[in-house]
Scaffold this motif. Structure first.
Motif, PDB file in Angstrom:
ATOM      1  N   ILE A 190      44.143  17.399  46.624  1.00  0.00           N
ATOM      2  CA  ILE A 190      44.077  18.562  47.523  1.00  0.00           C
ATOM      3  C   ILE A 190      43.033  19.555  47.018  1.00  0.00           C
ATOM      4  O   ILE A 190      42.117  19.946  47.753  1.00  0.00           O
ATOM      5  CB  ILE A 190      45.455  19.250  47.615  1.00  0.00           C
ATOM      6  N   LEU A 386      59.092  32.988  49.161  1.00  0.00           N
ATOM      7  CA  LEU A 386      58.993  31.614  49.670  1.00  0.00           C
ATOM      8  C   LEU A 386      58.960  31.615  51.191  1.00  0.00           C
ATOM      9  O   LEU A 386      58.217  30.843  51.811  1.00  0.00           O
ATOM     10  CB  LEU A 386      60.172  30.781  49.172  1.00  0.00           C
ATOM     11  N   SER A 389      55.537  32.635  52.345  1.00  0.00           N
ATOM     12  CA  SER A 389      54.590  31.533  52.187  1.00  0.00           C
ATOM     13  C   SER A 389      54.781  30.498  53.292  1.00  0.00           C
ATOM     14  O   SER A 389      53.827  29.942  53.832  1.00  0.00           O
ATOM     15  CB  SER A 389      54.759  30.950  50.790  1.00  0.00           C
ATOM     16  N   ARG A 390      56.047  30.246  53.648  1.00  0.00           N
ATOM     17  CA  ARG A 390      56.363  29.337  54.754  1.00  0.00           C
ATOM     18  C   ARG A 390      55.757  29.859  56.062  1.00  0.00           C
ATOM     19  O   ARG A 390      55.174  29.123  56.844  1.00  0.00           O
ATOM     20  CB  ARG A 390      57.880  29.294  54.831  1.00  0.00           C
ATOM     21  N   GLY A 393      51.933  29.554  56.194  1.00  0.00           N
ATOM     22  CA  GLY A 393      51.431  28.188  56.349  1.00  0.00           C
ATOM     23  C   GLY A 393      51.903  27.502  57.603  1.00  0.00           C
ATOM     24  O   GLY A 393      51.464  26.396  57.908  1.00  0.00           O
ATOM     25  N   THR A 395      52.262  26.138  61.222  1.00  0.00           N
ATOM     26  CA  THR A 395      51.154  25.805  62.107  1.00  0.00           C
ATOM     27  C   THR A 395      51.547  25.702  63.574  1.00  0.00           C
ATOM     28  O   THR A 395      50.967  26.373  64.423  1.00  0.00           O
ATOM     29  CB  THR A 395      50.527  24.470  61.679  1.00  0.00           C
ATOM     30  N   THR A 420      45.783  28.868  60.394  1.00  0.00           N
ATOM     31  CA  THR A 420      46.201  27.501  60.719  1.00  0.00           C
ATOM     32  C   THR A 420      45.770  27.097  62.132  1.00  0.00           C
ATOM     33  O   THR A 420      45.363  25.957  62.353  1.00  0.00           O
ATOM     34  CB  THR A 420      47.726  27.380  60.587  1.00  0.00           C
ATOM     35  N   GLY A 445      41.324  26.280  54.790  1.00  0.00           N
ATOM     36  CA  GLY A 445      42.418  25.581  54.121  1.00  0.00           C
ATOM     37  C   GLY A 445      42.535  26.013  52.673  1.00  0.00           C
ATOM     38  O   GLY A 445      43.642  26.182  52.152  1.00  0.00           O
ATOM     39  N   LEU A 448      44.166  29.358  52.534  1.00  0.00           N
ATOM     40  CA  LEU A 448      45.590  29.181  52.810  1.00  0.00           C
ATOM     41  C   LEU A 448      46.309  28.625  51.588  1.00  0.00           C
ATOM     42  O   LEU A 448      47.385  29.101  51.198  1.00  0.00           O
ATOM     43  CB  LEU A 448      45.735  28.221  53.993  1.00  0.00           C
ATOM     44  N   PHE A 449      45.708  27.609  50.978  1.00  0.00           N
ATOM     45  CA  PHE A 449      46.319  26.967  49.816  1.00  0.00           C
ATOM     46  C   PHE A 449      46.478  27.970  48.679  1.00  0.00           C
ATOM     47  O   PHE A 449      47.540  28.058  48.060  1.00  0.00           O
ATOM     48  CB  PHE A 449      45.453  25.778  49.383  1.00  0.00           C
ATOM     49  N   THR A 452      49.259  30.683  49.535  1.00  0.00           N
ATOM     50  CA  THR A 452      50.625  30.174  49.445  1.00  0.00           C
ATOM     51  C   THR A 452      50.948  29.769  48.011  1.00  0.00           C
ATOM     52  O   THR A 452      52.077  29.944  47.560  1.00  0.00           O
ATOM     53  CB  THR A 452      50.832  28.970  50.382  1.00  0.00           C
ATOM     54  N   LEU A 453      49.954  29.260  47.289  1.00  0.00           N
ATOM     55  CA  LEU A 453      50.188  28.867  45.896  1.00  0.00           C
ATOM     56  C   LEU A 453      50.608  30.073  45.064  1.00  0.00           C
ATOM     57  O   LEU A 453      51.545  29.995  44.266  1.00  0.00           O
ATOM     58  CB  LEU A 453      48.927  28.228  45.313  1.00  0.00           C
ATOM     59  N   ASN A 456      54.127  30.971  45.942  1.00  0.00           N
ATOM     60  CA  ASN A 456      55.071  29.979  45.436  1.00  0.00           C
ATOM     61  C   ASN A 456      55.232  30.095  43.939  1.00  0.00           C
ATOM     62  O   ASN A 456      56.343  30.033  43.419  1.00  0.00           O
ATOM     63  CB  ASN A 456      54.595  28.565  45.768  1.00  0.00           C
ATOM     64  N   LEU A 457      54.109  30.238  43.222  1.00  0.00           N
ATOM     65  CA  LEU A 457      54.178  30.281  41.759  1.00  0.00           C
ATOM     66  C   LEU A 457      55.022  31.468  41.300  1.00  0.00           C
ATOM     67  O   LEU A 457      55.897  31.323  40.456  1.00  0.00           O
ATOM     68  CB  LEU A 457      52.771  30.382  41.170  1.00  0.00           C
ATOM     69  N   LEU A 460      58.706  30.765  42.188  1.00  0.00           N
ATOM     70  CA  LEU A 460      59.340  29.756  41.345  1.00  0.00           C
ATOM     71  C   LEU A 460      59.574  30.294  39.942  1.00  0.00           C
ATOM     72  O   LEU A 460      60.624  30.061  39.341  1.00  0.00           O
ATOM     73  CB  LEU A 460      58.471  28.500  41.293  1.00  0.00           C
TER      74      LEU A 460
ATOM     75  N   ASN B 352      55.782  23.035  43.264  1.00  0.00           N
ATOM     76  CA  ASN B 352      54.766  23.697  44.076  1.00  0.00           C
ATOM     77  C   ASN B 352      54.394  22.878  45.287  1.00  0.00           C
ATOM     78  O   ASN B 352      54.263  23.393  46.390  1.00  0.00           O
ATOM     79  CB  ASN B 352      53.502  23.907  43.258  1.00  0.00           C
ATOM     80  N   ALA B 355      56.223  23.162  48.400  1.00  0.00           N
ATOM     81  CA  ALA B 355      56.082  24.369  49.212  1.00  0.00           C
ATOM     82  C   ALA B 355      54.673  24.531  49.780  1.00  0.00           C
ATOM     83  O   ALA B 355      54.386  25.539  50.413  1.00  0.00           O
ATOM     84  CB  ALA B 355      56.449  25.599  48.384  1.00  0.00           C
ATOM     85  N   VAL B 356      53.800  23.556  49.554  1.00  0.00           N
ATOM     86  CA  VAL B 356      52.447  23.639  50.121  1.00  0.00           C
ATOM     87  C   VAL B 356      52.535  23.428  51.630  1.00  0.00           C
ATOM     88  O   VAL B 356      53.254  22.543  52.082  1.00  0.00           O
ATOM     89  CB  VAL B 356      51.539  22.573  49.477  1.00  0.00           C
ATOM     90  N   PRO B 357      51.856  24.254  52.439  1.00  0.00           N
ATOM     91  CA  PRO B 357      51.918  24.097  53.891  1.00  0.00           C
ATOM     92  C   PRO B 357      51.496  22.692  54.313  1.00  0.00           C
ATOM     93  O   PRO B 357      50.577  22.123  53.736  1.00  0.00           O
ATOM     94  CB  PRO B 357      50.904  25.126  54.404  1.00  0.00           C
ATOM     95  N   SER B 358      52.193  22.159  55.308  1.00  0.00           N
ATOM     96  CA  SER B 358      51.948  20.772  55.677  1.00  0.00           C
ATOM     97  C   SER B 358      50.528  20.561  56.178  1.00  0.00           C
ATOM     98  O   SER B 358      49.969  19.475  56.031  1.00  0.00           O
ATOM     99  CB  SER B 358      52.948  20.338  56.734  1.00  0.00           C
ATOM    100  N   ILE B 359      49.926  21.608  56.738  1.00  0.00           N
ATOM    101  CA  ILE B 359      48.598  21.415  57.308  1.00  0.00           C
ATOM    102  C   ILE B 359      47.579  21.125  56.197  1.00  0.00           C
ATOM    103  O   ILE B 359      46.587  20.431  56.414  1.00  0.00           O
ATOM    104  CB  ILE B 359      48.177  22.651  58.134  1.00  0.00           C
ATOM    105  N   VAL B 360      47.864  21.604  54.978  1.00  0.00           N
ATOM    106  CA  VAL B 360      46.966  21.326  53.858  1.00  0.00           C
ATOM    107  C   VAL B 360      46.958  19.823  53.560  1.00  0.00           C
ATOM    108  O   VAL B 360      45.917  19.250  53.238  1.00  0.00           O
ATOM    109  CB  VAL B 360      47.377  22.148  52.624  1.00  0.00           C
ATOM    110  N   LEU B 363      44.604  18.317  55.865  1.00  0.00           N
ATOM    111  CA  LEU B 363      43.214  18.455  55.407  1.00  0.00           C
ATOM    112  C   LEU B 363      42.899  17.412  54.348  1.00  0.00           C
ATOM    113  O   LEU B 363      41.827  16.800  54.361  1.00  0.00           O
ATOM    114  CB  LEU B 363      42.993  19.857  54.839  1.00  0.00           C
ATOM    115  N   LEU B 364      43.866  17.204  53.433  1.00  0.00           N
ATOM    116  CA  LEU B 364      43.685  16.180  52.403  1.00  0.00           C
ATOM    117  C   LEU B 364      43.458  14.820  53.050  1.00  0.00           C
ATOM    118  O   LEU B 364      42.537  14.077  52.692  1.00  0.00           O
ATOM    119  CB  LEU B 364      44.921  16.134  51.502  1.00  0.00           C
ATOM    120  N   ALA B 453      51.557  19.010  62.405  1.00  0.00           N
ATOM    121  CA  ALA B 453      50.234  19.529  62.063  1.00  0.00           C
ATOM    122  C   ALA B 453      49.356  18.526  61.304  1.00  0.00           C
ATOM    123  O   ALA B 453      48.198  18.329  61.684  1.00  0.00           O
ATOM    124  CB  ALA B 453      50.386  20.815  61.266  1.00  0.00           C
TER     125      ALA B 453
END
Lengths: 471, 526
Positions: A190, A386, A389-390, A393, A395, A420, A445, A448-449, A452-453, A456-457, A460, B352, B355-360, B363-364, B453
């Motif tokens: 990713i 969390l 972040s949901r 992300g 969509t 998104t 992207g 966004l990553f 949200t990261l 999340n970090l 958590l 982690n 919890a990463v958005p599914s749309i990412v 992209l992958l 997505a």
């Protein structure tokens, strides 16, 4: 003849070959070990089966490596060979056109050869098939050779004192580790793909123009100012959290502090149903019910205000799709994410704290407000993070109910667009991996990553710290 | 005994404070209740609004056409191979249209009404019949009954979903006089009182113009449109049938709230449909084609079969990859991994990743599987791979919880009788954790089944007219079909989309039901 070999179904062939070699090697190893033990030549360290596994392992692994190498490189090798043989006129072609041409050749070849009128094309296709046949035969030969040598080497080691079980278990453990590493590989994949494509994008569009520009028009003209998208994303996430935070939190408090076991046992699963509904269903709900209702209400407010003489122009935008509709439905979707984790942390607060508060004469709500919530605060914040972040992300709800127009507007009934939504809009349909339009989706992207990261970090880490505190 | 009211807790101020605190407590409790009430209300609104829409798509109207399969029309010379017959839409359609014109001879003369009549059925709806005839040429020249779906807008009209409509029964018509052309004057004492009162109260406007609301007068197979009305008489333009039918009849008036110019169906088409219904040629049947047809641009012909198969193929690929890797990874992390930096990083990373958005992940998939490895676009193989990576963290976390719940005594006992670490895990711990792992895997698959997505980004949103036969064919998936149908403009797609949502939710309910059953059956407290 060689041309016919080009049609070999390599996938199935390799699979059959591997299965055959594995079972064969297993039996040879096992029978050999059994023969030793039947001859009474000393005590065996491992049971015959393990010797079988050991030989099979050494046969299959090298063959597998070869097969994977073919899967990764086979086509590229054939193309490279073919390109070297092409007439000089082809080398004048731009690289992209050439690769498109080669794509069409390989497609024609996979459909069983070309039988049209273009003689050059059919000649190249046939030559492609020939080269493919050569490569395929060579691969099969090499695979067999690797497997054979692995087999021979492993078989020679089968002996009474040989610790086959330890070796097999060592191999197995390595395999398990590889499986666990897939998760790492995914993250690396990713990050690498997002970074690589984003860097290509930022080579064409300056990063500050992208992050701080206010005009987004990637589809038609090359305007890549993503600020309106960030605004839309946060606006909709904010609306969602304005719904989900109080509702989720109060629901969690009620369920863990007030509700009896029966109410709790029936309401909690129902709330979790909200988390199990696919987001596209929420999107349809927003489109079908919520957005039209909000539009009707907004139009009514406009009429009332105009009739009352407060304004002369419509006060609200009253679009058919709106930030409010998307945010509202997203809020409903996020409720269980807040309530379920908050419920867990509230339950984890030791009963002794509550008992102490009651002993001081506090009412239930005072205990919750002054004792339980402060104690559970870190966990609650984590659950909210969390949920944010949901929401950021998410969509499908925004794709279906938020709109496409990139603009900065505080009016919740206006249509806003989000990160998104634009990723989906940019990458559906025909995509070329070189245009800045496509690449900008990867830059979005990446943003966004990263966002949200971070959420999340932090969440958590907070949850982990909190668990340690009361465990 | 001291007087309580004199004590520090019984004076007025303290009592007032206590009341206030108790009221605050009650309020707090009410906030909690209303929060739960809001969530439950939102859920039930969602379920009912979609359920109601889906219910109206559960049945649809089909029309019967009795036609003679004339070989000259459907298999003319030079176009008579089975393959050509199966694709001869024009030929079969003209048979159906002739049948309609025989039923309503008035439409023959006029090009416009002839076209409107043809719209009662979509051309492509004859394809099943064409295939049947191509497979069985002995049918040629025989008389058969073609059953084909009614046009989607008329279907909505008959279901009462297209426009607000009021139906009133009128008094007895005594006389019918012909005026000019197809205009007739109907009379009967106080027969049209209801309509007259509505019209004079300006609730309805009547007239010929298309931007006026319509009042249709029907008896049996005969329908006329009212252009002028008094209490005792009405002037109608005959749309279909025989005006003399009104004599002695008590007609039904349909007051349609939306003017013709704002509708997708004309008054004429409604009249024909009502006539066909009166003849018993229209029947409402279960909408099975939703499950047996593939996608189409016409709502009445579209079905979700290709998407269901595409979803199943995708799920197979996902399960085949994510479940074994997830189990092995969790076994490693839970049983074998040394406590060191690498393991810690893997663990943080997995949490982690969940919890990463599914749309990412989409992209992958687009960058790596399509761009780098060059796998085919729109294929369930790629969709399955992406969803496998997406569900992997979920499955790993669930499997680890299941492994953790197996008590250490099991491991100790196995090791104590001389098993190796690997043997203790694979022979004892893993089977005991099996049900828990399995439920985790099913929950992960359920999540993957509803994902949309990532599939959009790898091109599974294409219009797919054929059922995919393998994981590398072009395909689409159920949630993606929901998305693409919901973006279609025509009204008829709304109930269809809701119906597909119900199909998707059925799958999810079955999967979750299996989980609940497994938990009940195998849950073990150590």
């Amino acid at each position: 003849m060689v041309q016919q070999l080009g049609h070999l179904p390599m996938g199935w062939l390799m699979l059959a070959l591997l299965a055959m070699m594995a079972s064969g090697a297993f039996f040879v190893g096992r029978v050999q070990a059994e023969r030793f033990s039947a001859a009474g030549s000393g005590r065996f360290h491992s049971r015959p089966n393990y010797h079988g596994y050991y030989v099979a392992m050494w046969t299959v692994v090298p063959a597998l490596v070869m097969a994977m190498a073919y899967g990764l490189l086979g086509d590229d090798i054939v193309r490279a060979l073919l390109r070297r043989e092409l007439p000089a006129s082809f080398s004048a072609m731009p690289p992209i056109e050439l690769s498109v041409y080669l794509d069409s050749i390989s497609r024609a070849a996979s459909q069983g050869g070309f039988s049209g009128s273009d003689r050059i094309f059919s000649a190249i296709t046939n030559r492609f098939l020939e080269l493919q046949g050569v490569i395929k035969t060579v691969t099969i030969g090499l695979t067999t050779l690797c497997a054979g040598s692995g087999f021979l080497l492993a078989r020679r080691r089968v002996a009474p004192g040989f610790r086959a079980r330890n070796k097999v278990e060592g191999g197995m453990e390595a395999f398990l580790f590889l499986c666990a590493a897939v998760a790492i590989a995914t993250t690396v994949g990713i990050v690498a793909s997002l970074l690589y494509e984003s860097l290509r994008f930022f080579a064409q569009v300056p990063i500050w123009d992208f992050l701080l520009g206010t005009r987004w028009n990637a589809q038609t003209s090359a305007e890549f100012g993503a600020l309106p998208l960030f605004f839309g994303t946060f606006m909709i996430a904010l609306i969602a959290m304005l719904i989900a935070a109080p509702v989720g939190l109060f629901a969690a408090i009620y369920l863990s502090e007030y509700a009896g076991p029966r109410v709790r046992g029936s309401v909690k699963p129902i709330l979790e149903v909200l988390a199990g509904i696919p987001t596209v269903v929420y999107g349809f709900f927003a489109l079908l019910v919520v957005a039209p209702t909000i539009r009707t209400i907004a139009v009514w407010i406009n009429m009332t205000l105009i009739n009352a003489g407060v304004t002369s122009e419509p006060f609200l935008a009253a679009q058919p799709t709106s930030a409010l509709a998307a945010g509202l439905v997203m809020g409903i979707m996020v409720i269980p994410f807040v309530s379920s984790l908050s419920d867990d942390v509230i339950n984890a607060v030791p009963q002794t704290l509550r008992d102490a508060a009651y002993a001081m004469g506090a009412t239930k709500s005072e205990t919750v407000k002054h004792v339980v919530l402060p104690a559970a605060l870190p966990g609650i914040i984590a659950s909210l993070l969390l949920a944010v972040s949901r929401a950021i992300g998410e969509t499908m709800i925004v794709v279906m109910a938020a709109g496409q127009r990139a603009r900065i507007s505080a009016d919740p009934t206006a249509d806003l667009t989000t990160i998104t939504v634009q990723i989906v809009a940019l990458l559906t349909g025909e995509t070329e991996f070189d245009s800045p339009k496509t690449l900008s989706a990867f830059a979005l992207g990446l943003v966004l990553f990263v966002i949200t990261l971070i959420f999340n970090l932090i969440a958590l880490r907070v949850v982990q710290k909190y668990r340690e505190k009361y465990d | 005994m001291t007087n309580l009211s004199a004590g520090p807790f019984r004076n007025e101020k303290a009592l007032a404070r206590l009341r206030k605190r108790r009221a605050a407590d009650t309020r707090f409790r009410l906030y909690g209740l209303s929060a739960i009430g809001f969530a439950l209300a939102a859920l039930s609104l969602l379920v009912f609004s979609i359920g109601a829409q889906a219910l109206s798509a559960a049945t649809y109207h089909v029309v019967k056409y009795d036609v003679v399969l004339d070989a000259a029309v459907i298999a003319p010379k030079g176009k008579d191979t089975p393959d050509q017959i199966s694709r001869n839409v024009d030929g079969f359609y003209s048979l159906v249209r002739e049948n309609l014109k025989d039923t309503f001879p008035d439409a023959r003369d006029d090009r416009r009404s002839s076209r409107e009549l043809g719209e009662l059925m979509t051309r492509l709806a004859v394809l099943p019949t064409a295939r049947k005839v191509a497979d069985n040429p002995t049918l040629m020249g025989q008389k058969i009954t073609i059953t084909a779906p009614l046009n989607d807008d008329l279907d909505l009209y008959l279901k009462g979903a297209a426009s607000p409509q009021k139906k009133v029964k009128l008094g007895k018509v005594v006389s019918v006089e012909a005026e000019t052309g197809r205009t007739y004057r109907l009379a009967g004492p106080a027969a049209f009182k209801v309509i007259e009162s509505l019209v004079s109260a300006e609730r309805f406007e009547v007239g010929d113009a298309v931007d006026r609301q319509s009042i249709l007068l029907t008896t049996g197979a005969t329908t006329g449109k009212i252009s002028d009305v008094t209490t005792d008489s009405a002037v109608i333009d005959l749309l279909t049938g025989n005006a003399d039918d009104f004599k002695g009849a008590t007609p039904v008036a349909r007051l349609i709230g939306i003017p013709q110019s704002e509708r997708n169906v004309t008054d004429q088409q409604i009249a024909w449909t009502l006539a066909l219904k009166d003849m018993g040629r229209i029947s409402r049947v279960p909408h099975l084609s939703l499950l047996t047809h593939t996608d189409s641009t016409y709502p009445e012909l579209a079905g979700a079969l290709a998407a269901i198969v595409g979803s199943l193929l995708t799920m197979f690929v996902t399960a085949f990859i994510a479940v074994p890797i997830g189990i092995f990874a969790s076994v490693y992390l839970e049983e074998f991994a040394p406590r060191n930096r690498v393991t810690e990083i893997i663990e943080v990373n997995i949490n982690n990743l969940a919890a990463v958005p599914s749309i990412v992940f989409g992209l992958l998939g687009a960058a790596v599987f399509l761009g780098f490895f060059g796998l085919p676009r729109s294929a369930p193989l790629v969709g399955g791979l992406v969803l496998a990576l997406l569900t992997l963290p979920t499955i790993i976390i669930a499997s680890r919880a299941a492994l953790k719940s197996v008590p250490p005594s099991i491991r100790a006992a196995a090791l104590g009788v001389g098993a190796s670490k690997m043997q203790s895990v694979f022979h004892h711990v893993l089977p005991l954790a099996g049900p828990g792992i399995f439920t985790g895997a099913i929950l992960g698959m359920a999540r993957a089944l509803g994902e949309t997505a990532p599939l959009l980004l790898i091109g599974m949103v294409a219009f797919v007219a054929d059922v995919p036969s393998g994981p590398t064919d072009e395909a689409t998936a159920l949630p993606v079909l929901i998305y693409s149908w919901s973006t279609n403009a025509e009204r008829a797609w709304e109930p269809m989309t809701a119906a597909v949502i119900v199909i998707l939710l059925m799958f999810l309910i079955v999967m979750n039901g299996i989980v609940v059953l497994l938990r009940r059956r195998f849950e073990r407290r150590w």
